[in-house]
Design a protein around this motif. Structure first.
Motif, PDB file in Angstrom:
ATOM      1  N   GLY A 301     -33.951  16.703 -15.699  1.00  0.00           N
ATOM      2  CA  GLY A 301     -34.947  15.770 -15.173  1.00  0.00           C
ATOM      3  C   GLY A 301     -36.362  16.185 -15.507  1.00  0.00           C
ATOM      4  N   ALA A 302     -36.627  17.490 -15.444  1.00  0.00           N
ATOM      5  CA  ALA A 302     -37.974  17.990 -15.744  1.00  0.00           C
ATOM      6  C   ALA A 302     -38.333  17.741 -17.203  1.00  0.00           C
ATOM      7  CB  ALA A 302     -38.058  19.478 -15.412  1.00  0.00           C
ATOM      8  N   PHE A 303     -37.431  18.086 -18.123  1.00  0.00           N
ATOM      9  CA  PHE A 303     -37.717  17.883 -19.544  1.00  0.00           C
ATOM     10  C   PHE A 303     -37.808  16.396 -19.892  1.00  0.00           C
ATOM     11  CE2 PHE A 303     -36.085  22.296 -20.143  1.00  0.00           C
ATOM     12  CZ  PHE A 303     -37.168  22.804 -20.850  1.00  0.00           C
ATOM     13  N   ALA A 304     -36.916  15.587 -19.345  1.00  0.00           N
ATOM     14  CA  ALA A 304     -36.877  14.165 -19.691  1.00  0.00           C
ATOM     15  C   ALA A 304     -38.158  13.449 -19.297  1.00  0.00           C
ATOM     16  CB  ALA A 304     -35.673  13.500 -19.024  1.00  0.00           C
ATOM     17  N   PHE A 305     -38.652  13.713 -18.088  1.00  0.00           N
ATOM     18  CA  PHE A 305     -39.812  12.964 -17.606  1.00  0.00           C
ATOM     19  C   PHE A 305     -41.132  13.680 -17.860  1.00  0.00           C
ATOM     20  CE2 PHE A 305     -36.596  10.328 -15.943  1.00  0.00           C
ATOM     21  CZ  PHE A 305     -37.192   9.100 -15.707  1.00  0.00           C
ATOM     22  N   ALA A 306     -41.076  14.797 -18.594  1.00  0.00           N
ATOM     23  CA  ALA A 306     -42.309  15.357 -19.148  1.00  0.00           C
ATOM     24  C   ALA A 306     -42.712  14.597 -20.407  1.00  0.00           C
ATOM     25  CB  ALA A 306     -42.121  16.839 -19.462  1.00  0.00           C
ATOM     26  N   ILE A 307     -41.766  13.867 -21.000  1.00  0.00           N
ATOM     27  CA  ILE A 307     -42.027  13.156 -22.255  1.00  0.00           C
ATOM     28  C   ILE A 307     -42.987  11.971 -22.093  1.00  0.00           C
ATOM     29  CG2 ILE A 307     -40.904  11.691 -24.007  1.00  0.00           C
ATOM     30  CD1 ILE A 307     -38.556  13.650 -23.956  1.00  0.00           C
ATOM     31  N   PRO A 308     -42.859  11.106 -21.063  1.00  0.00           N
ATOM     32  CA  PRO A 308     -43.746   9.942 -20.975  1.00  0.00           C
ATOM     33  C   PRO A 308     -45.237  10.234 -21.028  1.00  0.00           C
ATOM     34  CG  PRO A 308     -41.876   9.641 -19.526  1.00  0.00           C
ATOM     35  CD  PRO A 308     -41.776  11.034 -20.060  1.00  0.00           C
ATOM     36  N   PRO A 309     -45.778  11.188 -20.241  1.00  0.00           N
ATOM     37  CA  PRO A 309     -47.224  11.408 -20.347  1.00  0.00           C
ATOM     38  C   PRO A 309     -47.656  11.947 -21.706  1.00  0.00           C
ATOM     39  CG  PRO A 309     -46.217  13.097 -18.948  1.00  0.00           C
ATOM     40  CD  PRO A 309     -45.182  12.054 -19.184  1.00  0.00           C
ATOM     41  N   VAL A 310     -46.792  12.741 -22.336  1.00  0.00           N
ATOM     42  CA  VAL A 310     -47.116  13.265 -23.662  1.00  0.00           C
ATOM     43  C   VAL A 310     -47.212  12.131 -24.673  1.00  0.00           C
ATOM     44  CG1 VAL A 310     -46.317  14.732 -25.562  1.00  0.00           C
ATOM     45  CG2 VAL A 310     -46.055  15.504 -23.203  1.00  0.00           C
TER      46      VAL A 310
END
Length: 392
Positions: A301-310
């Motif tokens: 979950g942490a890795f997956a939803f770090a992608i949108p802001p990037v």
């Protein structure tokens, strides 16, 4: 902050809850309506696809309408669709309700952001939008697992009734609190908006968004049957998994933005996609152990939803160079790319169920994330404006 912002936050909480709560209820819906797990999964993929395709069209058609009335009308339509979903006599009615609901969802976010910005000084517009979008974050942490638990405890229809109630509260709040006049600029013609997709650099970014974010939903859409049928956790365990996933998405979202500021879009995506691939591999290896699986889900979950802001920051930086007069439109297309990723990932997962089965879904996720990693590593490398930390 003005009270109207919190009415908008209630609306985004309801929207975020209804989009993903269905993930924890797919087996119950399939059994009750007499359809396959794969067909029930289309309730996720077609929802996201409807946002992708319907939002720009309806946004263009409603561009001249007053923002206040449009925001209220969209939320009222969303509420009616949830009520329709709750009383659906068959799968076709539920699917149609979800499709219309999704289109109102997509347009509301754009209109809601304009409303939120108009309520405060220009210097505070970012904070105002963050308050509004906070409802979506809370939905991932609280609304989705709690709604799933309620649906398993009573009926899969109950969460939709609850969301309809929240939607009604949001509608009343918007009627009461939104100002009568909300200024907004006229959107560019629809054909002009579509022309952005022909820009090679932006198109590359959108493809990276689709693949990098979409890989998660090959597995996530069918997480409930994966946990109950393969890991053999009780139904209540699915809600714990959703709670863990939702909690770490918040941390990932914050960490992704900070990472992008430090190393830039390209390096940030390489790091995150590598972590995502490791998470999917670990999930496949740990799938028969309940505790190990829950640990992996939290990491995932942490890795997956770090992608949108990037990716959102990267698209804005690219648009400033490639289409400085259409930054908002370029950013909106990236939101559409996220939803296309959700739709594609969910659809691929559904197709796998008819062949190799549930255990094949992590492999497809690994494949999608690996292609995204190749794009980030080799394609973005030859586009330094995207890769440099100063611009992305």
């Amino acid at each position: 902050m003005p009270l109207a912002l919190y009415a908008l936050a209630v609306a985004t909480f309801a929207i975020g809850t209804t989009e993903f709560v269905i993930v924890g209820l797919i087996p119950e819906i399939a059994a009750d309506l007499g359809v396959s797990i794969r067909a029930a999964g289309l309730l996720v993929s077609l929802y996201a696809l409807s946002i992708t395709l319907g939002t720009p069209i309806l946004s263009a058609l409603t561009g001249a309408l007053p923002r206040r009335g449009l925001a209220i009308g969209l939320m009222a339509l969303f509420t009616i669709c949830n009520l329709s979903a709750a009383v659906s006599p068959n799968y076709a009615t539920l699917l149609l309700s979800r499709i219309v609901m999704a289109i109102s969802h997509g347009v509301f976010f754009g209109v809601g952001a304009a409303c939120a910005s108009s309520l405060v000084l220009k210097s505070k517009s970012g904070s105002a939008i963050a308050v509004m979008m906070g409802g979506l974050t809370i939905a991932m942490v609280v609304g989705v697992p709690f709604g799933s638990w309620i649906g398993q405890l009573f009926s899969w229809r109950t969460p939709f009734l609850i969301v309809a109630g929240m939607g009604s509260i949001a509608v009343l709040g918007l009627i009461w609190l939104l100002p009568r006049e909300i200024s907004h600029g006229q959107p560019a013609p629809f054909a002009a908006q579509l022309s952005l997709l022909g820009n090679q650099r932006l198109a590359t970014m959108y493809l990276l968004t689709v693949l990098g974010f979409g890989g998660t939903f090959v597995v996530f859409t069918f997480l409930s049957p994966l946990l109950t049928d393969i890991t053999r956790v009780p139904k209540e365990g699915v809600n714990i998994a959703l709670l863990l996933f939702g909690a770490t998405t918040v941390l990932g979202n914050l960490a992704g933005g900070a990472l992008s500021d430090v190393v830039g879009t390209r390096k940030a995506m390489m790091i995150l996609l590598s972590g995502l691939i490791v998470s999917f591999v670990a999930l496949r290896l740990a799938i028969y152990s309940e505790i190990a699986t829950f640990v992996v889900i939290a990491l995932w979950g942490a890795f997956a939803f770090a992608i949108p802001p990037v990716m959102q920051a990267g698209v804005v930086a690219t648009a400033k160079q490639e289409a400085p007069d259409a930054i908002g439109t370029a950013s909106g297309f990236n939101i559409a790319a996220f939803n296309l990723g959700i739709s594609s990932g969910s659809f691929i997962g559904g197709q796998l169920l008819t062949g190799p089965g549930l255990l094949a879904t992590p492999y497809a996720s690994i494949a999608m994330a690996s292609v995204a990693l190749l794009i980030a590593t080799f394609v973005l490398r030859i586009r330094p404006a995207i890769a440099d930390g100063d611009t992305a």
